[in-house]
Design a protein around this motif. Structure first.
Motif, PDB file in Angstrom:
ATOM      1  N   ARG A  68       0.942  11.653  -6.187  1.00 37.67           N
ATOM      2  CA  ARG A  68       1.374  10.871  -5.019  1.00 37.67           C
ATOM      3  C   ARG A  68       2.774  11.249  -4.575  1.00 37.67           C
ATOM      4  O   ARG A  68       3.091  11.202  -3.386  1.00 37.67           O
ATOM      5  N   PHE A  84      10.300  -0.755   3.446  1.00 35.88           N
ATOM      6  CA  PHE A  84      10.697  -1.813   2.532  1.00 35.88           C
ATOM      7  C   PHE A  84      11.825  -2.612   3.179  1.00 35.88           C
ATOM      8  O   PHE A  84      12.908  -2.086   3.414  1.00 35.88           O
ATOM      9  N   ILE A 101       3.309   0.779   9.010  1.00 35.83           N
ATOM     10  CA  ILE A 101       4.611   1.360   8.721  1.00 35.83           C
ATOM     11  C   ILE A 101       5.042   1.072   7.283  1.00 35.83           C
ATOM     12  O   ILE A 101       5.273   1.975   6.511  1.00 35.83           O
ATOM     13  N   GLY A 102       5.153  -0.239   6.963  1.00 40.76           N
ATOM     14  CA  GLY A 102       5.444  -0.584   5.575  1.00 40.76           C
ATOM     15  C   GLY A 102       6.784  -0.115   5.066  1.00 40.76           C
ATOM     16  O   GLY A 102       6.920   0.286   3.919  1.00 40.76           O
ATOM     17  N   TYR A 111       2.952   9.900   2.602  1.00 42.22           N
ATOM     18  CA  TYR A 111       1.965   8.908   3.028  1.00 42.22           C
ATOM     19  C   TYR A 111       2.558   8.036   4.141  1.00 42.22           C
ATOM     20  O   TYR A 111       3.608   7.426   3.959  1.00 42.22           O
ATOM     21  N   ASN A 122      -4.969  11.058  -2.126  1.00 43.59           N
ATOM     22  CA  ASN A 122      -3.886  10.673  -3.055  1.00 43.59           C
ATOM     23  C   ASN A 122      -4.376   9.648  -4.089  1.00 43.59           C
ATOM     24  O   ASN A 122      -3.593   8.948  -4.704  1.00 43.59           O
ATOM     25  N   LEU A 158      -5.729   6.810  -3.911  1.00 43.01           N
ATOM     26  CA  LEU A 158      -5.676   5.368  -3.717  1.00 43.01           C
ATOM     27  C   LEU A 158      -7.098   4.843  -3.837  1.00 43.01           C
ATOM     28  O   LEU A 158      -7.342   3.693  -4.161  1.00 43.01           O
ATOM     29  N   GLU A 193       0.828  -1.206   0.000  1.00 36.53           N
ATOM     30  CA  GLU A 193       0.000   0.000   0.000  1.00 36.53           C
ATOM     31  C   GLU A 193       0.865   1.261   0.000  1.00 36.53           C
ATOM     32  O   GLU A 193       0.600   2.209  -0.739  1.00 36.53           O
ATOM     33  N   VAL A 194       1.901   1.249   0.843  1.00 35.00           N
ATOM     34  CA  VAL A 194       2.786   2.416   0.882  1.00 35.00           C
ATOM     35  C   VAL A 194       3.433   2.632  -0.479  1.00 35.00           C
ATOM     36  O   VAL A 194       3.513   3.757  -0.972  1.00 35.00           O
ATOM     37  N   ALA A 195       3.872   1.536  -1.094  1.00 37.34           N
ATOM     38  CA  ALA A 195       4.520   1.655  -2.399  1.00 37.34           C
ATOM     39  C   ALA A 195       3.581   2.340  -3.389  1.00 37.34           C
ATOM     40  O   ALA A 195       3.984   3.223  -4.146  1.00 37.34           O
ATOM     41  N   GLY A 225       0.947   4.233  -2.557  1.00 36.46           N
ATOM     42  CA  GLY A 225       0.648   5.578  -2.076  1.00 36.46           C
ATOM     43  C   GLY A 225       1.782   6.559  -2.319  1.00 36.46           C
ATOM     44  O   GLY A 225       1.573   7.761  -2.330  1.00 36.46           O
ATOM     45  N   ARG A 247      10.452   9.179   5.566  1.00 37.01           N
ATOM     46  CA  ARG A 247      10.313   8.762   4.176  1.00 37.01           C
ATOM     47  C   ARG A 247       9.218   9.574   3.490  1.00 37.01           C
ATOM     48  O   ARG A 247       9.333   9.948   2.332  1.00 37.01           O
ATOM     49  N   ILE A 256       1.418   5.050   7.103  1.00 45.09           N
ATOM     50  CA  ILE A 256       0.314   4.192   7.555  1.00 45.09           C
ATOM     51  C   ILE A 256       0.670   3.438   8.827  1.00 45.09           C
ATOM     52  O   ILE A 256       1.828   3.387   9.230  1.00 45.09           O
TER      53      ILE A 256
END
Lengths: 201, 373
Positions: B74, B87, B84-85, B79, B48, B50, A100-102, A104, B148, B81
């Protein structure tokens, strides 16, 4: 059994695995990207796996004649399942939050696949390849029946003349080859995983 | 900065956003809050793109986002969340530079950005830039998540319950930090949460949603003073309701600013200290810091003459309780002992604070009316 037989065997296995990767990984990616295709692809490679190895080689021989090409294609088809499955699985297992972050942050689909999803799936894909290698070492024994040579020939000849020591030494060589390749790849795999598995701190 | 004009969205016949219109001014931190399913996250994600809207227009900086290129849009909106996400296959530096790289910034510029970003949260570049996310704590990971989002200096940042998965302490620290960064860098932030405390502490504007509509949009003060609906009341009241059922320990109700001196303190100095601090009793400790007793100004006045130190005047039998005991215990001692306060000790017998009649009254008041500001 001679050294050249061992090398011949190894050559067939490695060549087949290279082709398996070349075909299996893209197939796995397709299965992941196009949902309607997914079931068809996964089901097909599974079906291939259920065909007895000897029969599969025989069928291919009918079309391509005896020789190494037949063996390599047979091995390729036979080892396809773990690679395709693990590629698809590795990609579906990517953390939804990461995906999702990618999205977004403005990565489009192909960029995301190339820079985020594939790198994260690599350890899974590697595991699939490792299984494919081990399967191939075993299946390549049947190469001798379709004119491929390799350690299978030594075993087949030894069985006909009741040469037990050769049967045992050939089998032992095969086992050693499988274990050796598997160990090396397992080590590499461990390094891949440890780099970014979220489990350890 | 961000303007919604009659925005609607439905999923299979259910309306999730119902004719939303509102505007968030530049440099504001707007918090979207409401019960689950109220449409707050959907609202955030339409900004954004999504999630695409069915009807209405959203304007960012005066331009309709429907007409902007998605990637550009974007890249210009940070963004963050809850999950966290980060990579996992990228280092901290690579993670921070994802958007700069998408925007094709040079390597030197990316590195400079990483330096600046890590600087903002006081994480030394040398120590952290080349770590992988799994080598960081949860709080550090979300800090990087925030950095980020800020890396390509987007004017707007969207945050979807960014601190929801963090422990309460880390959460407080990060709330503070984000607020500081927002003000320092003058960002417009849209922040989704279901935690009213978080909303009230962070927001310039609170937008309370229910069933895809805005029930109230107001400053935290205004919302506390004049909540527009019973639901908002109960959202704000939740905190006090929860507290009511929480067992309170002595530590929760005590005053921790107390004056202690060692028991060999001089009599004269003690009287002087008490008059300066405007108190009538001193807590005395042994040389090793453990609790010894108390001494009152009355006692010194009555029989203090002739003594050099306060030790002989000390009352060793004064009621005390331990900080991890139930608050009730301290109250009972306070009332049964007929004293003005109870000394609170830690388990190693050092002094933690005191419980006074005022603490008791406050604690009871909170139980009855909640601890609203």
């Amino acid at each position: 059994m001679s050294w050249s037989m061992v090398m011949e065997h190894l050559f067939m296995v490695l060549l087949a695995v290279l082709f398996t990767i070349a075909l299996g990984v893209p197939l796995g990616v397709c299965a992941y990207c196009f949902k309607p295709l997914r079931r068809v692809v996964l089901w097909s490679v599974e079906i291939l796996q259920t065909i007895p190895a000897m029969a599969l080689l025989g069928i291919i021989m009918v079309f391509l004649g005896a020789g190494k090409a037949t063996v390599v294609i047979g091995l390729l088809l036979y080892a396809l399942m773990p690679v395709v499955q693990n590629t698809c699985l590795g990609l579906t297992e990517v953390d939804p939050g990461v995906r999702e972050v990618a999205r977004g942050m403005g990565m489009m689909r192909f960029y995301r696949l190339l820079h985020v999803e594939m790198p994260i799936a690599i350890p899974y894909i590697f595991t699939g390849i490792r299984i494919a290698v081990v399967i191939s070492v075993g299946v390549a024994v049947f190469a001798t029946f379709v004119g491929g040579g390799g350690i299978g020939r030594a075993i087949y000849q030894a069985i006909r003349v009741h040469d037990v020591p050769t049967i045992i030494s050939s089998t032992f060589t095969l086992m050693l080859m499988a274990i050796g390749l598997d160990t090396v790849m397992a080590l590499a795999e461990k390094r891949l995983y440890s780099r970014f598995s979220p489990a350890e701190k | 900065m961000i303007r919604f004009e009659h925005v609607s969205k439905s999923y299979g016949g259910t309306l999730v956003l119902d004719d939303l219109s509102f505007e968030i001014a530049p440099g504001q931190l707007a918090v979207l809050i409401g019960p689950s399913g109220c449409g707050k996250t959907t609202t955030l994600k339409t900004i954004n793109r999504l999630i695409e809207t069915d009807k209405g227009d959203i304007y960012v900086n005066g331009r309709s986002i429907a007409r902007l290129n998605k990637v550009e849009l974007r890249c210009s909106i940070g963004y963050v969340i809850q999950q966290i996400g980060l990579f996992p296959h990228m280092t901290v530096e690579q993670n921070i530079c994802v958007v700069p790289k998408l925007l094709k910034y040079s390597k030197e510029r990316c590195q400079k950005i990483t330096h600046e970003m890590l600087e903002l949260v006081k994480m030394p570049y040398e120590e952290y830039a080349h770590k992988y996310p799994n080598q960081l704590s949860g709080g550090q990971q979300q800090r990087i998540g925030v950095l980020r989002a800020l890396a390509a200096s987007p004017p707007i940042v969207l945050m979807d319950e960014p601190f929801g998965a963090l422990d309460p302490m880390t959460r407080l620290v990060l709330q503070e930090e984000v607020r500081r960064l927002q003000q320092k860098l003058n960002k417009t932030i849209v922040f989704v949460t279901h935690d009213m405390d978080e909303a009230l502490t962070m927001a310039d504007t609170v937008i309370f949603m229910e069933k895809g509509r805005i029930v109230q949009m107001a400053s935290p003060d205004e919302m506390l003073r004049n909540p527009a609906s019973d639901l908002i009341c109960s959202f704000m009241g939740k905190r006090s309701l929860n507290n009511q059922h929480l067992p309170q320990t002595v530590a929760d109700i005590m005053r921790d600013k107390v004056v202690t001196v060692t028991k060999d303190h001089g009599v004269r100095a003690s009287v002087e200290l008490m008059s300066r601090k405007n108190i009538d009793t001193l807590i005395l400790t042994n040389a090793d810091g453990s609790y010894a007793g108390v001494v009152s100004v009355d006692r010194i006045k009555r029989s203090g003459k002739g003594y050099k130190t306060v030790e002989p005047l000390m009352n060793r039998g004064y009621p005390f309780s331990y900080e991890d005991e139930d608050g009730q215990v301290a109250f009972d001692k306070l009332i049964d002992g007929g004293v003005n306060y109870v000394v609170v000790l830690r388990r190693d017998r050092t002094v933690a604070g005191i419980v006074t009649k005022t603490s008791m009254a406050r604690s009871m008041a909170e139980a009855v009316w909640g601890n609203g500001e």
